[in-house]
Design a protein around this motif. Structure first.
Motif, PDB file in Angstrom:
ATOM      1  N   GLN A 148       0.820  -1.213   0.000  1.00  0.00           N
ATOM      2  CA  GLN A 148       0.000   0.000   0.000  1.00  0.00           C
ATOM      3  C   GLN A 148       0.854   1.263   0.000  1.00  0.00           C
ATOM      4  O   GLN A 148       0.428   2.308  -0.479  1.00  0.00           O
ATOM      5  CB  GLN A 148      -0.920  -0.004   1.227  1.00  0.00           C
ATOM      6  CG  GLN A 148      -1.950  -1.109   1.230  1.00  0.00           C
ATOM      7  CD  GLN A 148      -2.804  -1.086   2.483  1.00  0.00           C
ATOM      8  OE1 GLN A 148      -3.269  -0.025   2.906  1.00  0.00           O
ATOM      9  NE2 GLN A 148      -3.024  -2.237   3.085  1.00  0.00           N
ATOM     10  N   LEU A 149       2.074   1.151   0.539  1.00  0.00           N
ATOM     11  CA  LEU A 149       2.997   2.283   0.581  1.00  0.00           C
ATOM     12  C   LEU A 149       3.936   2.320  -0.625  1.00  0.00           C
ATOM     13  O   LEU A 149       4.864   3.125  -0.670  1.00  0.00           O
ATOM     14  CB  LEU A 149       3.819   2.220   1.865  1.00  0.00           C
ATOM     15  CG  LEU A 149       3.070   2.651   3.137  1.00  0.00           C
ATOM     16  CD1 LEU A 149       3.754   2.110   4.381  1.00  0.00           C
ATOM     17  CD2 LEU A 149       2.983   4.173   3.195  1.00  0.00           C
ATOM     18  N   GLN A 150       3.697   1.450  -1.590  1.00  0.00           N
ATOM     19  CA  GLN A 150       4.510   1.375  -2.816  1.00  0.00           C
ATOM     20  C   GLN A 150       5.988   1.151  -2.496  1.00  0.00           C
ATOM     21  O   GLN A 150       6.877   1.745  -3.101  1.00  0.00           O
ATOM     22  CB  GLN A 150       4.328   2.641  -3.656  1.00  0.00           C
ATOM     23  CG  GLN A 150       2.887   2.888  -4.084  1.00  0.00           C
ATOM     24  CD  GLN A 150       2.704   4.143  -4.909  1.00  0.00           C
ATOM     25  OE1 GLN A 150       3.652   4.640  -5.532  1.00  0.00           O
ATOM     26  NE2 GLN A 150       1.499   4.687  -4.935  1.00  0.00           N
ATOM     27  N   LEU A 151       6.229   0.275  -1.537  1.00  0.00           N
ATOM     28  CA  LEU A 151       7.595  -0.082  -1.145  1.00  0.00           C
ATOM     29  C   LEU A 151       7.867  -1.498  -1.627  1.00  0.00           C
ATOM     30  O   LEU A 151       7.244  -2.462  -1.172  1.00  0.00           O
ATOM     31  CB  LEU A 151       7.748   0.011   0.375  1.00  0.00           C
ATOM     32  CG  LEU A 151       9.163  -0.179   0.930  1.00  0.00           C
ATOM     33  CD1 LEU A 151      10.110   0.892   0.390  1.00  0.00           C
ATOM     34  CD2 LEU A 151       9.154  -0.131   2.459  1.00  0.00           C
ATOM     35  N   ASP A 152       8.823  -1.606  -2.542  1.00  0.00           N
ATOM     36  CA  ASP A 152       9.102  -2.883  -3.184  1.00  0.00           C
ATOM     37  C   ASP A 152       9.786  -3.863  -2.237  1.00  0.00           C
ATOM     38  O   ASP A 152      10.580  -3.471  -1.380  1.00  0.00           O
ATOM     39  CB  ASP A 152       9.985  -2.653  -4.422  1.00  0.00           C
ATOM     40  CG  ASP A 152       9.964  -3.842  -5.364  1.00  0.00           C
ATOM     41  OD1 ASP A 152      10.728  -4.791  -5.112  1.00  0.00           O
ATOM     42  OD2 ASP A 152       9.191  -3.815  -6.339  1.00  0.00           O
ATOM     43  N   ASP A 153       9.510  -5.163  -2.420  1.00  0.00           N
ATOM     44  CA  ASP A 153      10.106  -6.194  -1.570  1.00  0.00           C
ATOM     45  C   ASP A 153      11.626  -6.260  -1.683  1.00  0.00           C
ATOM     46  O   ASP A 153      12.287  -6.818  -0.799  1.00  0.00           O
ATOM     47  CB  ASP A 153       9.528  -7.569  -1.906  1.00  0.00           C
ATOM     48  CG  ASP A 153       8.126  -7.761  -1.340  1.00  0.00           C
ATOM     49  OD1 ASP A 153       7.673  -6.878  -0.581  1.00  0.00           O
ATOM     50  OD2 ASP A 153       7.482  -8.780  -1.658  1.00  0.00           O
ATOM     51  N   GLU A 154      12.183  -5.677  -2.747  1.00  0.00           N
ATOM     52  CA  GLU A 154      13.640  -5.765  -2.926  1.00  0.00           C
ATOM     53  C   GLU A 154      14.402  -5.066  -1.802  1.00  0.00           C
ATOM     54  O   GLU A 154      15.554  -5.405  -1.532  1.00  0.00           O
ATOM     55  CB  GLU A 154      14.054  -5.199  -4.290  1.00  0.00           C
ATOM     56  CG  GLU A 154      13.831  -3.712  -4.506  1.00  0.00           C
ATOM     57  CD  GLU A 154      15.009  -2.855  -4.014  1.00  0.00           C
ATOM     58  OE1 GLU A 154      16.100  -3.423  -3.787  1.00  0.00           O
ATOM     59  OE2 GLU A 154      14.806  -1.649  -3.853  1.00  0.00           O
ATOM     60  N   VAL A 155      13.758  -4.127  -1.109  1.00  0.00           N
ATOM     61  CA  VAL A 155      14.451  -3.427  -0.018  1.00  0.00           C
ATOM     62  C   VAL A 155      14.690  -4.338   1.175  1.00  0.00           C
ATOM     63  O   VAL A 155      15.544  -4.051   2.025  1.00  0.00           O
ATOM     64  CB  VAL A 155      13.676  -2.179   0.443  1.00  0.00           C
ATOM     65  CG1 VAL A 155      13.415  -1.230  -0.711  1.00  0.00           C
ATOM     66  CG2 VAL A 155      12.362  -2.549   1.126  1.00  0.00           C
ATOM     67  N   LEU A 156      13.956  -5.444   1.258  1.00  0.00           N
ATOM     68  CA  LEU A 156      14.035  -6.308   2.436  1.00  0.00           C
ATOM     69  C   LEU A 156      15.400  -6.953   2.595  1.00  0.00           C
ATOM     70  O   LEU A 156      15.835  -7.244   3.717  1.00  0.00           O
ATOM     71  CB  LEU A 156      12.948  -7.386   2.376  1.00  0.00           C
ATOM     72  CG  LEU A 156      11.506  -6.865   2.433  1.00  0.00           C
ATOM     73  CD1 LEU A 156      10.515  -7.997   2.194  1.00  0.00           C
ATOM     74  CD2 LEU A 156      11.236  -6.184   3.772  1.00  0.00           C
ATOM     75  N   ASP A 157      16.086  -7.190   1.502  1.00  0.00           N
ATOM     76  CA  ASP A 157      17.407  -7.829   1.567  1.00  0.00           C
ATOM     77  C   ASP A 157      18.540  -6.823   1.758  1.00  0.00           C
ATOM     78  O   ASP A 157      19.678  -7.216   2.006  1.00  0.00           O
ATOM     79  CB  ASP A 157      17.657  -8.642   0.297  1.00  0.00           C
ATOM     80  CG  ASP A 157      16.694  -9.811   0.160  1.00  0.00           C
ATOM     81  OD1 ASP A 157      16.335 -10.388   1.211  1.00  0.00           O
ATOM     82  OD2 ASP A 157      16.278 -10.121  -0.967  1.00  0.00           O
ATOM     83  N   ARG A 158      18.231  -5.558   1.642  1.00  0.00           N
ATOM     84  CA  ARG A 158      19.264  -4.532   1.779  1.00  0.00           C
ATOM     85  C   ARG A 158      19.441  -4.138   3.240  1.00  0.00           C
ATOM     86  O   ARG A 158      18.482  -4.177   4.017  1.00  0.00           O
ATOM     87  CB  ARG A 158      18.882  -3.292   0.958  1.00  0.00           C
ATOM     88  CG  ARG A 158      18.986  -3.500  -0.543  1.00  0.00           C
ATOM     89  CD  ARG A 158      18.239  -2.416  -1.306  1.00  0.00           C
ATOM     90  NE  ARG A 158      18.536  -1.076  -0.831  1.00  0.00           N
ATOM     91  CZ  ARG A 158      17.817   0.008  -1.157  1.00  0.00           C
ATOM     92  NH1 ARG A 158      16.762  -0.128  -1.946  1.00  0.00           N
ATOM     93  NH2 ARG A 158      18.156   1.190  -0.703  1.00  0.00           N
ATOM     94  N   PRO A 159      20.670  -3.757   3.643  1.00  0.00           N
ATOM     95  CA  PRO A 159      20.843  -3.220   4.997  1.00  0.00           C
ATOM     96  C   PRO A 159      19.930  -2.013   5.189  1.00  0.00           C
ATOM     97  O   PRO A 159      19.818  -1.151   4.303  1.00  0.00           O
ATOM     98  CB  PRO A 159      22.318  -2.824   5.049  1.00  0.00           C
ATOM     99  CG  PRO A 159      22.971  -3.678   4.001  1.00  0.00           C
ATOM    100  CD  PRO A 159      21.951  -3.835   2.908  1.00  0.00           C
ATOM    101  N   PHE A 160      19.295  -1.911   6.350  1.00  0.00           N
ATOM    102  CA  PHE A 160      18.341  -0.829   6.598  1.00  0.00           C
ATOM    103  C   PHE A 160      18.996   0.528   6.417  1.00  0.00           C
ATOM    104  O   PHE A 160      18.366   1.471   5.921  1.00  0.00           O
ATOM    105  CB  PHE A 160      17.777  -0.966   8.017  1.00  0.00           C
ATOM    106  CG  PHE A 160      16.681   0.010   8.333  1.00  0.00           C
ATOM    107  CD1 PHE A 160      15.379  -0.220   7.902  1.00  0.00           C
ATOM    108  CD2 PHE A 160      16.947   1.166   9.061  1.00  0.00           C
ATOM    109  CE1 PHE A 160      14.370   0.699   8.194  1.00  0.00           C
ATOM    110  CE2 PHE A 160      15.936   2.079   9.350  1.00  0.00           C
ATOM    111  CZ  PHE A 160      14.646   1.844   8.913  1.00  0.00           C
TER     112      PHE A 160
END
Length: 502
Positions: A105-117
């Motif tokens: 809903q926030l248009q945040l792609d799942d690809e960010v999940l593997d990246r360091p925060f």
């Protein structure tokens, strides 16, 4: 239906001359979308901390809902984003889908999940933390300044998202953003706290109406207070005379006066009682009228040490591209700046806007292509994004900045600073107060050209309007980056330049 009940809440920090909250009572419905509005330093974040039980207070706060707070603490920002979000939410991998629904809903792609925060942009971090917050059902959300450092596109996405939610308090100073998402306003004014049903525009209309009315009454109130002060002095003198009249000596030159001590004492006591009652009523009236004056949230006209340039040209930028860590950040841009022109750069975070400013101001190693011609005789005032780490005494800051202390303090008073904050170490100030210190500096120093990088971050809505009014009045040449849509549209007088990826 849940309700948050606040009864006779009182709180002040150690050393404060007056309380932030004094016998304050309020009922908040769990379905409300409540905007918390007030000048910097008035206690908005403190109010959220009181609800969270992080500060000791007097009075009662009762709620049958659990509170959650944004932004949440991230203990290890170098861990993967998925790990960080699971730890905050207390979920295992089988339940992580609850967060992913909010991410979509926030248009945040799942690809960010593997990246360091830590590698996520400010907008991505905000969206990720909001997704965690709203994945937990049955809680009342306390959202503290979600728009800081967000670009325009990200603000629109977050606004659309929050419009579909209920049950939260949000602190935000972005007028366009908050107007879209709230249905109630809690306004923390100088001397009172008021609740309004409606959005930001509802509050602003009432705020402006009340301030106009109170300003119109200000002179009358001051005249009335002066008259009452004079009356109080005369009453005290009258009371003193009544006390003196208990003595027979006072009447001995009068031939036909009853000289009985009991009679004289009774007569003087009646006069004393009458004068004390009159004095009490007068002093109560004075106190009430002074309280009316204290609630006027004045919006004094700001000034700036602007020195109109005599140069016919100020800046010429031709096909400029900038580079960071070997990566070219933007498509070539070309523009010129003449006296009186205000150029705004817009575009998503990470596209090189701040780097462009730094290249224009002399960091030639950031230039990947094109050129910059900046008039070398200009006095430039540069307001950066980096003010969070201010520390030390205000006197030292003024000296290091080459500014007269009196000028800096006077400017801060116009920006809504309470005098009690002048003695604070700068590191102890709120983010909004720190921003005002850096803003006051740029307004006090002499300049022909102003270069401002996100000047409105953390600033309250009243201060934002003051800054906007000042720019329109003085018409200084400026380069500006900011994501407050209303502000940039008001001040820009040449077409905005959108920064794009190569």
């Amino acid at each position: 239906m849940g309700t948050i009940k606040i009864h006779n809440l009182s709180f002040r920090y150690d050393g404060m001359p007056s309380a932030l909250f004094d016998q304050f009572s309020l009922n908040i419905d769990e379905s409300w979308k409540l905007g918390l509005i007030g000048r910097n330093g008035r206690g908005k974040t403190t109010f959220l901390r009181l609800l969270l039980g992080q500060l000791a207070y007097q009075g009662q706060i009762t709620a049958n809902v659990k509170f959650t707070y944004f932004p949440q603490a991230v203990t290890d920002s170098r861990a993967s984003t998925a790990t960080v979000l699971r730890q905050i939410a207390g979920l295992d991998e089988s339940e992580f889908w609850q967060i992913q629904i909010e991410m979509d809903q926030l248009q945040l792609d799942d690809e960010v999940l593997d990246r360091p925060f830590i590698t996520l942009s400010p907008g991505e971090q905000t969206k990720a933390l909001l997704a965690v917050m709203f994945s937990e059902a049955g809680t009342f959300k306390l959202i503290d300044e979600p728009t800081n450092h967000l670009d325009g596109a990200a603000r629109d996405v977050v606004a659309d998202y929050l419009r579909s939610k209920t049950g939260f308090i949000v602190v935000s100073h972005d007028r366009h953003f908050i107007d879209q998402i709230i249905d109630h306003v809690l306004s923390i004014d100088r001397a009172k706290i008021q609740l309004f049903s409606g959005n930001y525009e509802t509050w602003k209309a009432e705020f402006d109406r009340a301030n106009v009315a109170e300003q119109a009454n200000k002179k009358q109130l001051q005249t009335e207070i002066k008259r009452l002060d004079t009356s109080a002095g005369k009453i005290k003198q009258w009371a003193g005379n009544a006390e003196a009249k208990k003595s027979q000596k006072h009447y001995q030159h009068q031939g036909h006066v009853n000289m009985d001590k009991g009679y004289l004492g009774h007569k003087a006591a009646k006069m004393m009682k009458r004068s004390k009652n009159t004095l009490k009523r007068t002093e109560t009236a004075i106190t009430e009228k002074r309280t009316l004056l204290k609630n006027i949230d004045e919006k004094p006209q700001l000034t700036m040490n602007y020195q109109r340039p005599h140069q016919q040209w100020l800046l010429q930028v031709t096909d400029l591209q900038v580079i960071q860590n070997g990566v070219i950040l933007n498509q070539p841009i070309t523009f010129e700046l003449k006296p009186g022109q205000r150029q705004v750069l817009i575009g998503p975070n990470g596209f090189g806007k701040t780097t462009i400013f730094e290249a224009i101001l002399g960091k030639s190693d950031l230039i990947a292509g094109g050129g910059v011609a900046l008039n070398p005789t200009l006095k430039i005032s540069y307001l950066t994004q980096n003010f969070e780490h201010l520390q030390g005494a205000i006197e030292s800051y003024a000296q290091e900045s080459g500014i007269e202390l009196a000028d800096l303090l006077n400017m801060l008073r116009k920006l809504g600073f309470e005098r009690s904050a002048f003695s604070e170490n700068l590191s102890n100030l709120s983010m909004g107060q720190k921003r005002k210190v850096s803003l006051a500096k740029t307004l006090c120093e002499p300049a022909n050209l102003y270069v401002w990088d996100e000047p409105l971050n953390y600033l309250d809505v009243i201060t934002r309007q003051q800054v906007e009014d000042l720019i329109i009045k003085e018409q200084p040449p400026m380069l500006v980056i900011d994501h407050d849509q209303d502000f940039v549209q008001a001040i820009a007088n040449v077409p905005m330049i959108e920064i794009k990826r190569p």
